[in-house]
Design a protein around this motif. Structure first.
Motif, PDB file in Angstrom:
ATOM      1  N   ASN A  77       0.821  -1.205   0.000  1.00 53.92           N
ATOM      2  CA  ASN A  77       0.000   0.000   0.000  1.00 53.92           C
ATOM      3  C   ASN A  77       0.859   1.260   0.000  1.00 53.92           C
ATOM      4  O   ASN A  77       0.536   2.258  -0.664  1.00 53.92           O
ATOM      5  CB  ASN A  77      -0.922   0.004   1.221  1.00 53.92           C
ATOM      6  CG  ASN A  77      -2.309   0.534   0.900  1.00 53.92           C
ATOM      7  OD1 ASN A  77      -2.892   0.184  -0.119  1.00 53.92           O
ATOM      8  ND2 ASN A  77      -2.842   1.379   1.773  1.00 53.92           N
ATOM      9  N   LEU A  81       0.829   4.366  -2.594  1.00 54.01           N
ATOM     10  CA  LEU A  81       0.688   5.758  -2.171  1.00 54.01           C
ATOM     11  C   LEU A  81       1.831   6.610  -2.708  1.00 54.01           C
ATOM     12  O   LEU A  81       1.616   7.743  -3.174  1.00 54.01           O
ATOM     13  CB  LEU A  81       0.641   5.831  -0.641  1.00 54.01           C
ATOM     14  CG  LEU A  81      -0.616   5.259   0.020  1.00 54.01           C
ATOM     15  CD1 LEU A  81      -0.422   5.131   1.533  1.00 54.01           C
ATOM     16  CD2 LEU A  81      -1.838   6.126  -0.286  1.00 54.01           C
ATOM     17  N   ASN A  84       1.397   7.108  -6.385  1.00 56.48           N
ATOM     18  CA  ASN A  84       0.274   8.022  -6.654  1.00 56.48           C
ATOM     19  C   ASN A  84       0.614   9.472  -6.344  1.00 56.48           C
ATOM     20  O   ASN A  84      -0.176  10.364  -6.628  1.00 56.48           O
ATOM     21  CB  ASN A  84      -0.948   7.626  -5.799  1.00 56.48           C
ATOM     22  CG  ASN A  84      -1.566   6.304  -6.217  1.00 56.48           C
ATOM     23  OD1 ASN A  84      -1.295   5.814  -7.305  1.00 56.48           O
ATOM     24  ND2 ASN A  84      -2.374   5.725  -5.341  1.00 56.48           N
ATOM     25  N   TYR A  86       0.822  10.500  -3.336  1.00 56.72           N
ATOM     26  CA  TYR A  86      -0.003  10.845  -2.177  1.00 56.72           C
ATOM     27  C   TYR A  86       0.783  11.633  -1.130  1.00 56.72           C
ATOM     28  O   TYR A  86       0.275  12.616  -0.565  1.00 56.72           O
ATOM     29  CB  TYR A  86      -0.574   9.569  -1.543  1.00 56.72           C
ATOM     30  CG  TYR A  86      -1.278   9.840  -0.237  1.00 56.72           C
ATOM     31  CD1 TYR A  86      -2.580  10.342  -0.228  1.00 56.72           C
ATOM     32  CD2 TYR A  86      -0.628   9.647   0.982  1.00 56.72           C
ATOM     33  CE1 TYR A  86      -3.218  10.637   0.967  1.00 56.72           C
ATOM     34  CE2 TYR A  86      -1.268   9.937   2.183  1.00 56.72           C
ATOM     35  CZ  TYR A  86      -2.551  10.428   2.171  1.00 56.72           C
ATOM     36  OH  TYR A  86      -3.175  10.726   3.346  1.00 56.72           O
ATOM     37  N   TYR A  87       2.000  11.218  -0.829  1.00 60.35           N
ATOM     38  CA  TYR A  87       2.757  11.863   0.247  1.00 60.35           C
ATOM     39  C   TYR A  87       3.259  13.263  -0.118  1.00 60.35           C
ATOM     40  O   TYR A  87       3.555  14.065   0.782  1.00 60.35           O
ATOM     41  CB  TYR A  87       3.957  11.001   0.633  1.00 60.35           C
ATOM     42  CG  TYR A  87       3.610   9.620   1.146  1.00 60.35           C
ATOM     43  CD1 TYR A  87       3.024   9.450   2.397  1.00 60.35           C
ATOM     44  CD2 TYR A  87       3.879   8.496   0.390  1.00 60.35           C
ATOM     45  CE1 TYR A  87       2.719   8.191   2.878  1.00 60.35           C
ATOM     46  CE2 TYR A  87       3.576   7.225   0.858  1.00 60.35           C
ATOM     47  CZ  TYR A  87       2.997   7.071   2.100  1.00 60.35           C
ATOM     48  OH  TYR A  87       2.691   5.816   2.558  1.00 60.35           O
ATOM     49  N   LEU A 119      -6.777   8.757  -1.428  1.00 63.23           N
ATOM     50  CA  LEU A 119      -5.737   7.732  -1.470  1.00 63.23           C
ATOM     51  C   LEU A 119      -5.530   7.140  -2.857  1.00 63.23           C
ATOM     52  O   LEU A 119      -4.613   6.340  -3.052  1.00 63.23           O
ATOM     53  CB  LEU A 119      -6.101   6.593  -0.494  1.00 63.23           C
ATOM     54  CG  LEU A 119      -6.264   6.973   0.979  1.00 63.23           C
ATOM     55  CD1 LEU A 119      -6.678   5.742   1.776  1.00 63.23           C
ATOM     56  CD2 LEU A 119      -4.980   7.564   1.529  1.00 63.23           C
ATOM     57  N   ALA A 122      -5.016   3.113  -3.593  1.00 64.13           N
ATOM     58  CA  ALA A 122      -4.504   2.445  -2.393  1.00 64.13           C
ATOM     59  C   ALA A 122      -5.657   2.066  -1.473  1.00 64.13           C
ATOM     60  O   ALA A 122      -6.734   2.671  -1.514  1.00 64.13           O
ATOM     61  CB  ALA A 122      -3.527   3.359  -1.655  1.00 64.13           C
ATOM     62  N   SER A 192      -0.851   5.638   5.291  1.00 62.38           N
ATOM     63  CA  SER A 192      -0.961   7.044   4.887  1.00 62.38           C
ATOM     64  C   SER A 192      -0.365   7.982   5.935  1.00 62.38           C
ATOM     65  O   SER A 192       0.040   9.091   5.618  1.00 62.38           O
ATOM     66  CB  SER A 192      -2.417   7.412   4.615  1.00 62.38           C
ATOM     67  OG  SER A 192      -3.198   7.266   5.794  1.00 62.38           O
TER      68      SER A 192
END
Length: 310
Positions: A77, A81, A84, A86-87, A119, A122, A192
């Motif tokens: 996952n 992330l 993607n 995401y962070y 997310l 994810a 996450s």
């Protein structure tokens, strides 16, 4: 798995023979610096592109590796992330002295749910991955007693604690270890929001939170941040948040830009010699040696990648 276990057993046997030939006093006189200097190229391993992340903040890089053997769903996952994006743009939201630095989405989900970062593909909820089976785990065991587990040692570059009678093993909460933040339910973590231990090892957290890996380089960027407020170290004001510029999987970084590091392997006689040296305080300055160490007092060295001979 059997081959790996057999290999570690052979390594431990070779190390025991080496210790016998050298004698305890000779082993005690070898410093960690001497052992690393005398190590062979085969004692080191390169970074795993699929399990290493590079996090950029405050103009520097934090490099950490995942532990897919111990937390496969969370590791997968976290890879999603990172890929993607995401962070990117999230922040360090908590720094509690002698405990943890935590990063994640700075938006308060209860107050502004519409602003919470999605997310992507994810998973939003994962089962707890607090431990794995001990049987068959390749582990370089420590000889010294540990108050939190019957067995401790290192496996594939990770500190490990284990209870053979209960057939379970886990990554203990040592300095530099990374865990996945969760709520009250054990299946409420997804990677996450992550935290890293920046103080004395809080081993009471063992088997209560999914541990996903450990920092290889850049701990000073996380441990040296301003401490947060009285609410468990969470920052009181948004302007205190430390933004994450970017977090990428090493495999996704252009080859010319990748950090060139290698890590000392923990399945070699060199590693065992390094562990033994940590048990002995030698040199003119010391007047006492504890002849003891524990799993959280032994760091795993890294060094700039040494190019292969042409």
């Amino acid at each position: 798995m059997i081959a790996l276990t057999a290999r570690v057993s052979l390594v431990l046997g070779a190390t025991a023979a080496l210790a016998c030939s050298l004698g305890v006093s000779a082993a005690a006189q070898r410093t960690p610096a001497d052992i690393i200097k005398q190590s062979a190229a085969s004692d080191w391993r390169p970074l795993d592109g699929q399990n290493t992340l590079v996090m950029e903040l405050n103009g520097g890089q934090v490099i950490f590796e995942l532990a897919p053997r111990f937390a496969p769903r969370h590791a997968a996952n976290i890879r999603k992330l990172a890929r993607n994006g995401y962070y990117d743009g999230l922040a360090v939201i908590r720094v509690q002295d002698n405990f943890v630095t935590q990063w994640g989405d700075p938006v308060d989900e209860e107050k502004e749910p519409a602003k919470v970062k999605p997310l992507g593909d994810a998973e939003a909820k994962l089962p707890a991955e607090f431990s794995i089976a001990y049987r068959g785990l390749p582990i370089a065991r420590l000889k010294d007693a540990d108050g939190f587990a019957p067995v401790t040692g290192f496996s594939e570059g990770m500190p490990v604690a284990a209870d053979p009678k209960k057939n379970r093993a886990w990554i203990p909460h040592c300095y530099g270890v990374i865990g996945a933040g969760r709520g009250n339910t054990v299946d409420s973590s997804n990677g996450s929001s992550l935290y890293v231990i920046i103080g004395q090892a809080p081993r009471a957290l063992d088997l209560n939170i999914t541990v996903v890996g450990r920092v290889l380089k850049g701990m000073e960027l996380l441990s040296g941040l301003p401490r947060g407020g009285s609410n468990m170290g969470f920052y009181d004001k948004p302007e205190q948040h430390v933004p994450l510029q970017r977090v990428r999987l090493l495999a996704d970084i252009p080859a010319a830009e990748r950090p060139a590091l290698e890590v000392l392997r923990t399945d070699t006689p060199t590693w065992q010699a390094l562990v033994e040296s940590r048990r002995h305080a030698s040199g003119d300055w010391y007047v006492h040696s504890a002849e003891h160490t524990n799993v959280c007092n032994i760091g795993i060295p890294t060094r700039p990648l040494v190019p292969a001979a042409s």
